[in-house]
Each structure stands twice: as structure tokens, then as C-alpha cells.
Write a protein that holds these residues in place. Structure first.
Motif, PDB file in Angstrom:
ATOM      1  N   MET A   1       0.845  -1.191   0.000  1.00  0.00           N
ATOM      2  CA  MET A   1       0.000   0.000   0.000  1.00  0.00           C
ATOM      3  C   MET A   1       0.883   1.244   0.000  1.00  0.00           C
ATOM      4  SD  MET A   1      -3.203   0.908   0.082  1.00  0.00           S
ATOM      5  CE  MET A   1      -4.199   2.353   0.437  1.00  0.00           C
ATOM      6  N   ALA A   2       0.663   2.126  -0.965  1.00  0.00           N
ATOM      7  CA  ALA A   2       1.463   3.344  -1.064  1.00  0.00           C
ATOM      8  C   ALA A   2       1.084   4.306   0.065  1.00  0.00           C
ATOM      9  CB  ALA A   2       1.249   4.005  -2.416  1.00  0.00           C
ATOM     10  N   ARG A   3       2.083   4.897   0.691  1.00  0.00           N
ATOM     11  CA  ARG A   3       1.848   5.815   1.810  1.00  0.00           C
ATOM     12  C   ARG A   3       1.574   7.213   1.285  1.00  0.00           C
ATOM     13  NH1 ARG A   3       5.283   8.733   5.557  1.00  0.00           N
ATOM     14  NH2 ARG A   3       7.095   8.135   4.312  1.00  0.00           N
ATOM     15  N   VAL A   4       0.516   7.836   1.795  1.00  0.00           N
ATOM     16  CA  VAL A   4       0.199   9.216   1.416  1.00  0.00           C
ATOM     17  C   VAL A   4       1.093  10.150   2.215  1.00  0.00           C
ATOM     18  CG1 VAL A   4      -1.576  11.008   1.384  1.00  0.00           C
ATOM     19  CG2 VAL A   4      -2.175   8.646   0.843  1.00  0.00           C
ATOM     20  N   ILE A   5       1.777  11.037   1.503  1.00  0.00           N
ATOM     21  CA  ILE A   5       2.741  11.934   2.132  1.00  0.00           C
ATOM     22  C   ILE A   5       2.292  13.380   1.981  1.00  0.00           C
ATOM     23  CG2 ILE A   5       5.115  12.793   2.074  1.00  0.00           C
ATOM     24  CD1 ILE A   5       6.000  10.071   1.095  1.00  0.00           C
ATOM     25  N   GLU A   6       2.238  14.087   3.091  1.00  0.00           N
ATOM     26  CA  GLU A   6       2.010  15.524   3.051  1.00  0.00           C
ATOM     27  C   GLU A   6       3.380  16.190   3.084  1.00  0.00           C
ATOM     28  OE1 GLU A   6      -0.677  18.946   5.256  1.00  0.00           O
ATOM     29  OE2 GLU A   6      -0.976  16.822   5.672  1.00  0.00           O
ATOM     30  N   ALA A   7       3.708  16.914   2.037  1.00  0.00           N
ATOM     31  CA  ALA A   7       5.064  17.447   1.874  1.00  0.00           C
ATOM     32  C   ALA A   7       5.441  18.367   3.037  1.00  0.00           C
ATOM     33  CB  ALA A   7       5.167  18.211   0.555  1.00  0.00           C
ATOM     34  N   PRO A   8       6.563  18.086   3.712  1.00  0.00           N
ATOM     35  CA  PRO A   8       6.985  18.917   4.844  1.00  0.00           C
ATOM     36  C   PRO A   8       7.641  20.212   4.376  1.00  0.00           C
ATOM     37  CG  PRO A   8       8.571  17.168   4.480  1.00  0.00           C
ATOM     38  CD  PRO A   8       7.462  16.943   3.489  1.00  0.00           C
ATOM     39  N   TRP A  74      -3.178  15.449 -11.712  1.00  0.00           N
ATOM     40  CA  TRP A  74      -2.455  15.081 -10.491  1.00  0.00           C
ATOM     41  C   TRP A  74      -2.982  13.773  -9.900  1.00  0.00           C
ATOM     42  CZ3 TRP A  74       2.000  16.736  -8.568  1.00  0.00           C
ATOM     43  CH2 TRP A  74       2.524  17.941  -9.056  1.00  0.00           C
ATOM     44  N   ASN A  75      -4.291  13.554  -9.982  1.00  0.00           N
ATOM     45  CA  ASN A  75      -4.840  12.278  -9.514  1.00  0.00           C
ATOM     46  C   ASN A  75      -4.314  11.117 -10.346  1.00  0.00           C
ATOM     47  OD1 ASN A  75      -6.340  13.391  -7.437  1.00  0.00           O
ATOM     48  ND2 ASN A  75      -8.209  13.600  -8.655  1.00  0.00           N
ATOM     49  N   THR A  76      -4.181  11.350 -11.659  1.00  0.00           N
ATOM     50  CA  THR A  76      -3.623  10.314 -12.534  1.00  0.00           C
ATOM     51  C   THR A  76      -2.171  10.019 -12.169  1.00  0.00           C
ATOM     52  OG1 THR A  76      -5.076  11.050 -14.332  1.00  0.00           O
ATOM     53  CG2 THR A  76      -3.231   9.633 -14.935  1.00  0.00           C
ATOM     54  N   LEU A  77      -1.405  11.062 -11.891  1.00  0.00           N
ATOM     55  CA  LEU A  77      -0.021  10.865 -11.436  1.00  0.00           C
ATOM     56  C   LEU A  77       0.012  10.048 -10.144  1.00  0.00           C
ATOM     57  CD1 LEU A  77       1.679  14.349 -12.035  1.00  0.00           C
ATOM     58  CD2 LEU A  77       2.524  12.153 -12.876  1.00  0.00           C
ATOM     59  N   ASN A  78      -0.880  10.380  -9.216  1.00  0.00           N
ATOM     60  CA  ASN A  78      -0.927   9.662  -7.950  1.00  0.00           C
ATOM     61  C   ASN A  78      -1.190   8.178  -8.154  1.00  0.00           C
ATOM     62  OD1 ASN A  78      -0.251  10.958  -5.576  1.00  0.00           O
ATOM     63  ND2 ASN A  78      -2.300  11.704  -5.148  1.00  0.00           N
ATOM     64  N   PHE A  82       3.043   7.693  -8.999  1.00  0.00           N
ATOM     65  CA  PHE A  82       3.576   7.790  -7.644  1.00  0.00           C
ATOM     66  C   PHE A  82       3.331   6.513  -6.838  1.00  0.00           C
ATOM     67  CE2 PHE A  82       2.885  12.649  -7.921  1.00  0.00           C
ATOM     68  CZ  PHE A  82       4.073  12.779  -8.594  1.00  0.00           C
ATOM     69  N   ARG A  83       2.142   5.917  -7.015  1.00  0.00           N
ATOM     70  CA  ARG A  83       1.830   4.709  -6.245  1.00  0.00           C
ATOM     71  C   ARG A  83       2.791   3.570  -6.577  1.00  0.00           C
ATOM     72  NH1 ARG A  83      -4.216   2.336  -6.110  1.00  0.00           N
ATOM     73  NH2 ARG A  83      -3.672   1.655  -8.210  1.00  0.00           N
ATOM     74  N   LYS A  84       3.194   3.476  -7.834  1.00  0.00           N
ATOM     75  CA  LYS A  84       4.163   2.446  -8.212  1.00  0.00           C
ATOM     76  C   LYS A  84       5.526   2.709  -7.601  1.00  0.00           C
ATOM     77  CE  LYS A  84       1.887   1.324 -12.591  1.00  0.00           C
ATOM     78  NZ  LYS A  84       1.973   1.346 -14.063  1.00  0.00           N
ATOM     79  N   GLN A  88       2.135   8.450  -2.373  1.00  0.00           N
ATOM     80  CA  GLN A  88       1.160   9.290  -3.048  1.00  0.00           C
ATOM     81  C   GLN A  88       1.170  10.670  -2.406  1.00  0.00           C
ATOM     82  OE1 GLN A  88      -2.411   6.622  -2.953  1.00  0.00           O
ATOM     83  NE2 GLN A  88      -2.405   6.925  -5.156  1.00  0.00           N
ATOM     84  N   ILE A  89       0.854  11.690  -3.211  1.00  0.00           N
ATOM     85  CA  ILE A  89       0.809  13.065  -2.729  1.00  0.00           C
ATOM     86  C   ILE A  89      -0.528  13.319  -2.031  1.00  0.00           C
ATOM     87  CG2 ILE A  89       0.820  15.489  -3.437  1.00  0.00           C
ATOM     88  CD1 ILE A  89       3.523  14.148  -3.645  1.00  0.00           C
ATOM     89  N   ALA A  90      -0.480  14.026  -0.908  1.00  0.00           N
ATOM     90  CA  ALA A  90      -1.699  14.330  -0.161  1.00  0.00           C
ATOM     91  C   ALA A  90      -2.627  15.232  -0.959  1.00  0.00           C
ATOM     92  CB  ALA A  90      -1.344  14.996   1.169  1.00  0.00           C
ATOM     93  N   ARG A  91      -3.927  15.052  -0.773  1.00  0.00           N
ATOM     94  CA  ARG A  91      -4.925  15.849  -1.501  1.00  0.00           C
ATOM     95  C   ARG A  91      -4.781  17.339  -1.190  1.00  0.00           C
ATOM     96  NH1 ARG A  91      -9.638  15.406  -4.652  1.00  0.00           N
ATOM     97  NH2 ARG A  91      -9.951  17.549  -5.320  1.00  0.00           N
ATOM     98  N   THR A  92      -4.442  17.665   0.055  1.00  0.00           N
ATOM     99  CA  THR A  92      -4.270  19.084   0.405  1.00  0.00           C
ATOM    100  C   THR A  92      -3.145  19.713  -0.413  1.00  0.00           C
ATOM    101  OG1 THR A  92      -2.855  18.390   2.252  1.00  0.00           O
ATOM    102  CG2 THR A  92      -5.164  18.863   2.745  1.00  0.00           C
TER     103      THR A  92
END
Length: 210
Positions: A1-8, A74-78, A82-84, A88-92
């Protein structure tokens, strides 16, 4: 499962290094304002394709001016890229990027840069793993055995077929997710149009009564 990351957050020095990193990557559009340049996700797709061409199909990311299409890219990229790579990038963050909020894309680019390096390391480890090396040795030994008159028995491992099925299932799931996102957007548009029609109807009725 790909981890959703909120960019710091990143400091000025890290931000400058990100600018230098991007300047070294050939992109289809000139870089003028990085906040706006990357808003539709197209240049981000090009960044990934520069390092891993097989991960990205550029035709999936049309240049966009509407927020809706930018979010779709961006959703397509996610989902497809990115998931591969294991994240994944956070929705915010996506919302902030498409709305051109300052400093967001720099933070996200730093995350992507780190994940590209991690992905590269994983690929390198897989290439040098004992299992892969053994398979290569067997592949080299097979022609020699044939030259000595030994018969070669070709066996199709069951796990190959399983991996192919899993890949097909994964791609179907990705397609379903993208379609669900598009359906949700269309439903929102229909509700918005219905609301506007109702408002206009009420105004017409009120005008008729008066």
C-alpha cells in the motif's frame, strides 16, 4: 500500500537545490514561474519520465487551464505513477498546487526527488539481488548446455502468470479509480447546473407572478 505523504516544509537552501535540480532536467515548456509552470501536473510527469521513461505516458497528461483538469492530471499521477514508486501526494498538497499557492510545489518536488532516489536504490538492489544474479547465471549456462547436446526443458513458472494477472488487476484498479474521480466531478457539475436551473426557474416564476 502506497503511503500518502504531506510534503513537509523546506528551508531556503533546500529550495535553491530544488531549482537547480529542475534546471538540469529538459522540459517541454520554458520555466518562468515554477508555481504556475507545475500547476497542471504536466511538467511533473515530464520530470518522472526523464528518470523513468517506462513509468509515464505523457499523453495521459494534457495541458490544462481549468482547476478540474489540473486535479485530474495530479490524480492520474498519484494512481499511475507515484503509487508504483511507493507513495502518493496528499490531496491538500494537490489542491494547493493547482491553486498556485506559494512554496507548495517546491515542497512536493523535494518529496518526489527523494522518492526518485529511493526508487532508484530499490531498482539497483533488485538488479544485484542473489535471485536475479542466479537467474542470469542460469541464462548464460543454458546455451552452453545446448552446445553439449543436452536437451533444454522449457518451463513456464506459475508465478510469471500470476504476476501478469496481478499487473492486469492493478491496471484495471487504476483505471477504475480514475473513472470514479471523473464520475464524481461530473456529478458535481450536474448538481451545480441543476441548482442554477432551479434558481432561474424560481426567478422566472417570481417575475410571472409580479
Amino acid at each position: 500500500m502506497a503511503r500518502v505523504i504531506e510534503a513537509p516544509p523546506i528551508d531556503e537552501e533546500e529550495t535553491q537545490r530544488i531549482y537547480e535540480w529542475i534546471d538540469d532536467i529538459p522540459l517541454s515548456r520554458p520555466k518562468r514561474n515554477i508555481t504556475r509552470d507545475f500547476a497542471d501536473g504536466v511538467m511533473m510527469a515530464e520530470v518522472i519520465k526523464h528518470f523513468y521513461p517506462k513509468l509515464v505516458e505523457i499523453h495521459n497528461y494534457p495541458q490544462a487551464h481549468s482547476v478540474q483538469q489540473k486535479v485530474t492530471n495530479w490524480n492520474t499521477l498519484n494512481v499511475k505513477v507515484f503509487r508504483k514508486m511507493g507513495f502518493q501526494i496528499a490531496r491538500t498538497d494537490i489542491d494547493n498546487i493547482v491553486n498556485c499557492n506559494p512554496e507548495t510545489i517546491e515542497r512536493v518536488l523535494k518529496v518526489v526527488q527523494d522518492k526518485i532516489n529511493e526508487y532508484k536504490d530499490r531498482k539497483s538492489e533488485q538488479e544485484t539481488s542473489p535471485v536475479v544474479q542466479e537467474a542470469r547465471l542460469q541464462g548464460l549456462a543454458r546455451p552452453k548446455a545446448q552446445a553439449q547436446g543436452q536437451s533444454e526443458v522449457r518451463v513456464q513458472p506459475a508465478n510469471n502468470a500470476l504476476r501478469e494477472k496481478e499487473q492486469v488487476i492493478s491496471e484495471l484498479k487504476e483505471t477504475i479509480e480514475i473513472m470514479e474521480n471523473k464520475i464524481a466531478k461530473l456529478e458535481q457539475l450536474v448538481k451545480l447546473k441543476d441548482s442554477k436551473i432551479q434558481i432561474l426557474t424560481n426567478k422566472l416564476q417570481a417575475a410571472g407572478l409580479s
